[in-house]
Each structure stands twice: as C-alpha cells, then as structure tokens.
Design an enzyme around this catalytic site. Structure first.
Site, mmCIF file in Angstrom:
data_model
loop_
_atom_site.group_PDB
_atom_site.id
_atom_site.type_symbol
_atom_site.label_atom_id
_atom_site.label_comp_id
_atom_site.label_asym_id
_atom_site.label_seq_id
_atom_site.Cartn_x
_atom_site.Cartn_y
_atom_site.Cartn_z
ATOM 1 N N ASP A 97 -78.259 -5.147 -28.363
ATOM 2 C CA ASP A 97 -78.634 -5.766 -27.088
ATOM 3 C C ASP A 97 -78.611 -4.791 -25.908
ATOM 4 O O ASP A 97 -78.320 -5.170 -24.785
ATOM 5 C CB ASP A 97 -77.684 -6.931 -26.792
ATOM 6 C CG ASP A 97 -76.215 -6.539 -26.924
ATOM 7 O OD1 ASP A 97 -75.902 -5.334 -26.838
ATOM 8 O OD2 ASP A 97 -75.378 -7.443 -27.115
ATOM 9 N N GLU A 119 -78.578 -7.025 -36.231
ATOM 10 C CA GLU A 119 -77.591 -7.781 -35.461
ATOM 11 C C GLU A 119 -78.284 -8.727 -34.481
ATOM 12 O O GLU A 119 -78.008 -8.770 -33.293
ATOM 13 C CB GLU A 119 -76.608 -6.870 -34.724
ATOM 14 C CG GLU A 119 -75.346 -7.600 -34.292
ATOM 15 C CD GLU A 119 -74.342 -6.714 -33.587
ATOM 16 O OE1 GLU A 119 -73.161 -6.798 -33.945
ATOM 17 O OE2 GLU A 119 -74.731 -5.944 -32.689
ATOM 18 N N GLU A 133 -76.637 -7.846 -21.305
ATOM 19 C CA GLU A 133 -76.907 -7.872 -22.746
ATOM 20 C C GLU A 133 -77.411 -9.219 -23.246
ATOM 21 O O GLU A 133 -78.261 -9.278 -24.140
ATOM 22 C CB GLU A 133 -75.649 -7.459 -23.516
ATOM 23 C CG GLU A 133 -75.268 -6.000 -23.374
ATOM 24 C CD GLU A 133 -74.412 -5.710 -22.156
ATOM 25 O OE1 GLU A 133 -73.975 -4.551 -22.005
ATOM 26 O OE2 GLU A 133 -74.185 -6.636 -21.339
ATOM 27 N N HIS A 203 -62.987 -2.545 -20.788
ATOM 28 C CA HIS A 203 -64.043 -1.811 -20.096
ATOM 29 C C HIS A 203 -65.105 -2.715 -19.483
ATOM 30 O O HIS A 203 -65.886 -2.271 -18.643
ATOM 31 C CB HIS A 203 -64.754 -0.857 -21.067
ATOM 32 C CG HIS A 203 -65.655 -1.559 -22.039
ATOM 33 N ND1 HIS A 203 -65.160 -2.227 -23.144
ATOM 34 C CD2 HIS A 203 -67.002 -1.735 -22.063
ATOM 35 C CE1 HIS A 203 -66.170 -2.768 -23.808
ATOM 36 N NE2 HIS A 203 -67.294 -2.487 -23.184
ATOM 37 N N ARG A 205 -67.548 -5.007 -17.432
ATOM 38 C CA ARG A 205 -67.779 -5.207 -16.006
ATOM 39 C C ARG A 205 -67.202 -6.535 -15.527
ATOM 40 O O ARG A 205 -66.675 -6.633 -14.415
ATOM 41 C CB ARG A 205 -69.288 -5.151 -15.726
ATOM 42 C CG ARG A 205 -69.696 -5.185 -14.266
ATOM 43 C CD ARG A 205 -71.210 -5.159 -14.150
ATOM 44 N NE ARG A 205 -71.765 -3.959 -14.749
ATOM 45 C CZ ARG A 205 -72.019 -2.838 -14.085
ATOM 46 N NH1 ARG A 205 -71.743 -2.757 -12.796
ATOM 47 N NH2 ARG A 205 -72.549 -1.795 -14.701
ATOM 48 N N HIS A 236 -61.058 3.872 -20.346
ATOM 49 C CA HIS A 236 -62.462 4.141 -20.038
ATOM 50 C C HIS A 236 -62.550 5.088 -18.846
ATOM 51 O O HIS A 236 -61.738 5.018 -17.917
ATOM 52 C CB HIS A 236 -63.178 2.830 -19.725
ATOM 53 C CG HIS A 236 -64.662 2.915 -19.769
ATOM 54 N ND1 HIS A 236 -65.417 3.423 -18.723
ATOM 55 C CD2 HIS A 236 -65.561 2.568 -20.730
ATOM 56 C CE1 HIS A 236 -66.697 3.372 -19.035
ATOM 57 N NE2 HIS A 236 -66.811 2.870 -20.251
#
Length: 364
Positions: A97, A119, A133, A203, A205, A236
């Site tokens: 994605d 996937e 995504e 990590h 957002r 990260h």
C-alpha cells in the site's frame, strides 16, 4: 508455460515491499522460462539498499528519487515509470500500500499491462488510519487483475468490493516466506536463554505527539518496576519520534535506545524477545513466527487476524492500559504461553508457490 509469463516487472520502493517481494523474486528467478526484472523507485534510500543486500538482490532498474516531499517524489517517479513502461511487459507485480506500489500499478494500467497485487485486501475503511496507505491500497485494488490476499478476511473484503472470486487467490503472507529464507540462509534463531527482552517500536504518524509520550511513560514505568527486564527500543530517526523518546527514557538504566535495526537484526531481536510492543504492521505479522506475543500500540489494526488467533492484543497508547496489560502477562505465565503458542495466522511459508501457480494457470 505460455510466453506471457516470460517478461515480468517487479516494482518496489520501500523496505517492507522489498522484504515481502524478495522470496517471490527468488522463486521466479529460479524458473528457466521466466524473465523477471526488479525495479526500485528510490522511495526509501539507504534503508532499502541494506535490505536488498540482505536478500542478495541487485535491482535491474533503479529510478532516481526527485524531491523531498511525497508529492515531488510521486511526480518524478511517475515520469520515470512512463519510460520503463515502453518495454512490452507481460505483468507488473506490486506489493502492499505504498506510493511506489500505487504508481507502479497505475503506470502499468495506463499501458495495458496486467497488475498482480501481493498482500491485497487489507482494510480498515478509515481513510485517516493508516494515512495515506488505506486509500492507496483500495485504489490498487481497483486496478489489479490478480489479487493475492494473505488471509481469509482480506479475501472477504475483496469479494465485498465486487472483485470476482476467480481473480482472487488466497496465498498467506509472503512475509513468512521471507522469514523462512533468512532462517535458512542467514542463521536467524533464538540465541539467548531465559525470559528475553521487551522489544518496543513506534513510528506511525497517527501516534506522533501525545500518544508517543504516553507510550514512553508507560515503558519507563514498566522498566522501573522490573529492573531485571531489558527493554530494547530501536528509535525511528524522525526527530518527531527521537525527541520525546530520548527526553523520557534516556535516564532509565534498563532501557536501551538504539538506532533502527536492519532486517536481519530485527529478526534476531524478535527471536530473542519475550514480548513486543509496537505500532508496526510488519512486526504483527513477523513476531508470531518466533512465538512472541504482540501488544499493538494502536486503536485499530488492519491485521485483526492476529487478534483473533490470540497472538496479539490491541492496547492503544494510554499509559495505564499499556502498563496493565504488560503487568498481567508478566504475572500470568499461562496467559503469555497461550499467546506464544497461538501460531502465525498470516502464512505457512508457501505463499510464493501459490502466487506462481496462479500466474502459470491464468496469465496466459
């Protein structure tokens, strides 16, 4: 095999795509009647180079990354893909994605090249989580001719979106194929005795800001309550993550803040772990291979199969909830063992075999 299988383009741009496409690439290359070209878009730079080397892959086509924003990258990538598509490809294969996967699929579509989506079918139906995504994978789903969902739930999502059953092949997730490859070729396996460490990653957002603070305060409390528990936290590199993690956890002696791990290091860290706390989708899929329970630091997951199988629990980011759940597993060995023994609901290591069998049968 028909000649239609002979000229395949495999598109990747990010570290997770490389991992999940690598075993398929090796399986295709082993076929004398198939020519497969690996294209890397440059969406990830050094991180991608490391993982390509891990899987003994040298891209046949490398695009130049143009610009620093996602919009600038997309424009530059799309223009370069237009040139690549002048070759008469039999099939374009994309995974997951990402922006690279979407651009690869879209470029192929414009040139009447059939698209295989590895996937396929993961859904939250919340366009903001994960962003962007969720919408990218839905758009790839409208373009693709071959859909390879990793689980029955993903297959059902595709059917509900009116994708014909004959275009869908349930495969399992190639991430397990990739793990088997490194176990067999790189010697990954448990190296320590005893309980093992607590492995933490965050990590996403959606967790930036207050939620990362809550996670870190929870980790600090857990570590202070259990000084013999080693906490391993690959941090990260984004400053939005680095700043709060170091501010809250630098002073805690048994919390080891380290740079992001490469793929092999992460697989070894998983193999040696007692428990994983993460907002990573990939680790939700990978940890069960080593029998390591996962606590998901999100409010929802597009991988509910892990929750249903019992190898993962959704805990969110509130510090009291995270602390409470970790403490319960620390005290209740039977509950921990039930999660550890649940198995991996995402695959049996034979996804690539199923993908290739479908292409052999249907592509021509």
């Amino acid at each position: 095999m028909e000649s239609a299988m002979r000229n395949l383009l495999l598109v990747s741009g990010t570290r997770p795509e490389i991992i999940k496409l690598a075993p398929l690439y090796h399986a295709l290359r082993a076929r004398p009647d198939t020519r497969v070209q690996w294209l890397h878009t440059g969406q990830h730079g050094d991180m991608a180079d490391q993982i390509l080397a891990c899987f003994d892959i040298q891209p046949d086509i490398k695009l130049a990354r143009r610009g620093s924003t996602l919009a600038e990258f997309s424009i530059g990538c799309r223009a370069q893909l237009e040139q690549v598509m002048q070759t008469p490809w039999s099939l374009a294969i994309v995974q997951g994605d990402t922006e690279s996967a979407f651009l690869g699929a879209l470029s192929a579509f414009y040139h009447h090249v059939p698209v295989a989506h590895v996937e396929a079918g993961l859904r939250t139906y919340n366009p903001e989580r994960p962003f962007p995504e969720e919408i990218l994978r839905q758009m790839i789903g409208r373009i693709a001719r071959f859909h390879f969902p990793p689980t029955e739930r993903a297959r059902e999502a595709l059917l509900k979106e009116n994708i014909a059953d004959k275009l869908i092949t349930l495969t399992g997730n190639t991430v397990v194929d990739a793990q088997n490859w490194v176990i067999n070729n790189r010697g990954i396996g448990r190296k320590i005795e005893g309980r093992g460490h607590l492995l933490v990653t965050t990590h996403r957002r959606e967790n930036w800001g207050h939620d990362i603070n809550e996670i870190c305060y929870a980790i600090a409390t857990i570590a202070q309550r259990h000084p013999d528990l080693q906490v391993v936290f690959p941090v990260h590199l984004n400053p939005v993550v680095q700043q709060p993690v170091h501010a809250i956890l630098d002073h805690v002696p048994n919390v080891k803040l380290i740079n992001p791990l490469d793929y092999l290091e992460m697989q070894q860290a998983l193999a040696d772990a007692w428990l994983v706390l993460t907002d990573s989708g990939g680790l939700q899929e990978e940890a069960p291979t080593f029998g390591v329970p996962v606590l998901v630091l999100r409010e929802e997951t597009e991988r509910p199969e892990a929750l249903e199988a019992g190898c993962a629990r959704l805990v969110g980011t509130r510090r009291d909830k995270v602390i409470e759940t970790v403490e319960a597993l620390w005290q209740d060995t039977a509950a921990w063992q039930a999660m550890a023994r649940a198995g991996n609901p995402f695959g049996d290591g034979k996804a690539c075999e199923r993908i290739i069998a479908t292409l052999e049968r249907d592509l021509a």
